[in-house]
Structures are given as C-alpha cells and as structure tokens.
Scaffold this active site. Structure first.
Site, short mmCIF file in Angstrom:
data_model
loop_
_atom_site.label_atom_id
_atom_site.label_comp_id
_atom_site.label_asym_id
_atom_site.label_seq_id
_atom_site.Cartn_x
_atom_site.Cartn_y
_atom_site.Cartn_z
N SER A 167 36.64 35.96 31.94
CA SER A 167 37.17 34.73 31.47
C SER A 167 35.03 33.75 31.06
O SER A 167 34.16 34.50 30.38
CB SER A 167 38.11 33.79 31.73
OG SER A 167 37.68 32.27 30.64
N THR A 168 35.19 32.52 31.76
CA THR A 168 33.79 31.89 31.74
C THR A 168 32.95 33.17 32.18
O THR A 168 32.39 33.90 33.36
CB THR A 168 33.97 31.06 32.01
OG1 THR A 168 34.62 29.84 31.47
CG2 THR A 168 32.82 29.82 32.28
N HIS A 193 39.42 35.75 27.37
CA HIS A 193 39.78 34.19 26.77
C HIS A 193 37.91 33.91 25.37
O HIS A 193 37.21 34.05 25.97
CB HIS A 193 39.47 33.34 27.70
CG HIS A 193 40.15 34.05 29.09
ND1 HIS A 193 40.22 32.93 29.99
CD2 HIS A 193 41.65 34.79 28.86
CE1 HIS A 193 41.54 33.62 30.43
NE2 HIS A 193 41.70 34.01 29.82
N MET A 287 36.97 30.98 35.25
CA MET A 287 38.00 29.87 35.99
C MET A 287 39.35 30.27 35.64
O MET A 287 40.24 30.46 35.01
CB MET A 287 37.44 28.75 34.96
CG MET A 287 37.89 27.41 35.44
SD MET A 287 36.92 26.56 37.07
CE MET A 287 37.87 25.19 37.48
N ASP A 290 44.17 33.63 35.38
CA ASP A 290 44.62 33.90 34.95
C ASP A 290 44.12 36.00 35.60
O ASP A 290 43.37 36.07 35.29
CB ASP A 290 44.12 33.70 33.74
CG ASP A 290 44.60 34.56 32.32
OD1 ASP A 290 45.68 35.04 32.39
OD2 ASP A 290 43.94 35.39 31.15
#
Length: 348
Positions: A167-168, A193, A287, A290
């Site tokens: 993600s991030t 993401h 973050m 997930d």
C-alpha cells in the site's frame, strides 16, 4: 506512529485557487488536522515551508513554473517531509513517487469532492507517520538495475505461485523487488492499493522497467511463469484452480475486504484456499493490516512468507501486523527481498 493527541499540520500546494480552497477547507474539518497554510505554486511553497513547519504537504503534480517533481527534488533534501500528490490521470505521478513522494490521490470528478476529501484525509493521517527518503534516488531507467540471471529450465518453478501486496510507499518498493528478479520468475500476483485509472499505467511502468512481463490482470488470465499480474483498481483479484491450472478472477465492485478493493487479504486468502502447488507470500509497506490475516492463512497452508522490515518501510503497518501475528517467516529490506526470494526458490 503519530501521537493521537497531536494534530497533523498540513500545507496545501496547488496553482488552482478552487482546488486549494476545496482541499484546505475539507481537510480542516477533521479534528486531528490543522491546515497551517497554502502555496499557490511550488516556488511559493518553498518560501513558506520553514515558517509554516508542516508535518505533511499535499501537492499538485502539474503546476506552472516549477513542477511538482522539481518541487520534491528541491524540498526533500532540505525538509524530508511526507508529500501526498494530488494528481489528474497522469503518468508523471510515478516519476514524482520515484522522486520521494509517499502517496497520491486522484483529483475528483464533478460531484465527488466529499469522497475525495475523505480519501485524502486518511492518506494525510497515514502519511504523518511515514518515513521519507532524505536523498531521493534518481529516476529509475530501464537497465539501471541488472536483474538476476535466468532461473533456467527447472520444472518445479512452473508449479510455484508468488503473491505480493503493498500500500503506502509500495509503488516504488514493489519496483525495487521486481527489477531485481529474472524474466523467468514463477507466476506473480500483485495487489497495490491505487486509485482507479492508475493501475494500467503502473503495470506498463513495471513492464518497461523490469525483466518479466507485467500487465494489469484481466478476468480469466492464466498464472504462468514469466508473468506478473497486477490487480486492477476497484476489482478484487482472486486465484481460481481448475485441476493443475490456475487463473485469476477479477470482479469489479462488490464488498471491500479489509477496507480495500483490491485487497491483499482477498488475494492471499484465495491463495491459501485454492493453491495446491508451492507458493510464496510477500507483504510490504502500507498503513493498516490488509494482507496480514491472509498471509497467516498462507503460511498455515505451507507457503513461505516474507515481510518488509521496519527500516525500509515508508509505513510499517501491514508488514508489522503480519509479523506480530506470526504470519511472517523472514523480514528483509525492499532492496533484499528479491535475494531472499531467489534463495528460497532454489530450495523449493
């Protein structure tokens, strides 16, 4: 982790007064965010940073004069602050991420301002605790990092599936892994993401910079050696088994899993349930949690599991949770994950 009793100080940079006002007013509504100022272009923002002392900056990518990319190159060596890009559907956003931005959001379509502000707010709160590279690397060029030598004709490698979730900070971290892998790597499935519209461009970028074939997944695609499939934004990608043949299911819309669509958990859990050959799970910077539960299920099903370490993660959230619940067998930096993976493949 950002202290819950401390407001996140945000500076908004955009050459459009309408966009600046909408973003500043929208973010200011959150009780944990304080908008400390704005910049009408990158030059104006550079002149104000020292005085305003923001914790996070939101910045447009395309601005007159100094672009958002040049802004990052000047800003980060002096002020290593988390920057979130606010971008139209533009390939240059990936160059800006390579220059050191931690995340991005897509500019809203008419009537979508509320959803846009909600998404940006969450990214601002996440970015407040993000780790920023103090010396942004030069933009990656094809051939800049030589991949490993081909794995060769080892039949067992045709029966291995690799899943990777991030993600991030993951766009660049995933590239760091993939560009070190050979063209004949076992079939890979990737969930990152990302806003709608950007996954196709990101897959094309990875395909251009890496040795294996990389493309955005389509429903029914076969998982095969030398191919990495990226989950399309707003779709859940899962593995489907038919005898010894494995394909992907890509379904648009539907319920989010662990708060996301695509979801790393959705992919990993399907691998744990469906895959009967050998498999590897890799969880990277991001973050939240997930992918952590899905990776644990993969490990219980016999997978070899790797987690990105704290030192190299932009946000040590997803890999931290996975490690803490026992889902991760080995931790490694994003620069070393490829080596760990290749060593393990030789033993499988």
């Amino acid at each position: 982790m950002w202290p819950s009793n401390k407001k996140v100080r945000v500076m908004v940079v955009d050459d459009s007064i309408l966009a600046r006002t909408m973003i500043a007013q929208g973010l200011a509504k959150h009780p944990r965010i304080e908008v400390v100022g704005t910049g009408f272009n990158a030059t104006d923002a550079m002149a104000k940073v020292a005085q305003l002392k923001p914790d996070v900056i939101t910045s447009d990518v395309e601005m007159p004069g100094m672009s958002g990319i040049e802004f990052l190159k000047q800003l980060l060596p002096r002020y290593p602050l988390p920057v979130i890009l606010v971008s139209s559907l533009n390939l240059r956003v990936f160059d800006a991420l390579s220059a050191g931005a931690v995340d991005f959001v897509r500019k809203p379509e008419p009537g979508q301002n509320d959803a846009f502000i909600a998404g940006l707010t969450q990214k601002v709160l996440s970015a407040a605790g993000a780790k920023v590279r103090r010396s942004p690397a030069a933009l990656t060029q094809p051939g800049a990092m030589a991949a490993s030598a081909p794995l060769g004709a080892q039949p067992g490698l045709d029966r291995i599936i690799i899943g990777l979730g991030a993600s991030t900070g993951g766009t660049e971290a995933t590239l760091e892994v993939l560009k070190r892998l050979p063209a004949d790597i076992p079939g890979m499935l990737i969930v990152q993401h990302m806003p709608v519209g950007f996954t196709q461009m990101y897959a094309d970028r990875l395909n251009r910079l890496c040795q294996m074939e990389v493309r955005e997944a389509k429903h029914g695609d076969e998982i095969r050696r030398g191919l990495a499939l990226l989950a399309p934004a707003d779709y859940q990608m899962r593995v489907v088994r038919s005898g010894t043949r494995y394909t992907v299911s890509c379904i648009q819309g539907g319920e989010k899993v662990s708060g996301h669509r695509p979801s790393v958990d959705a992919l990993f859990m399907s691998m744990a349930e469906q895959v009967r050959c050998k498999m590897v799970g890799i969880i990277m910077t991001g973050m939240g949690r997930d992918g952590a539960d899905g990776l644990l299920q993969m490990r219980k099903a016999g997978a070899y599991t790797i987690g990105q370490d704290k030192e190299s993660s932009v946000v040590y959230g997803m890999p931290m949770v996975a490690y803490n619940i026992g889902a991760v067998q080995i931790q490694a930096s994003c620069e070393n994950i490829a080596n760990v993976l290749l060593r393990q493949l030789k033993t499988m």
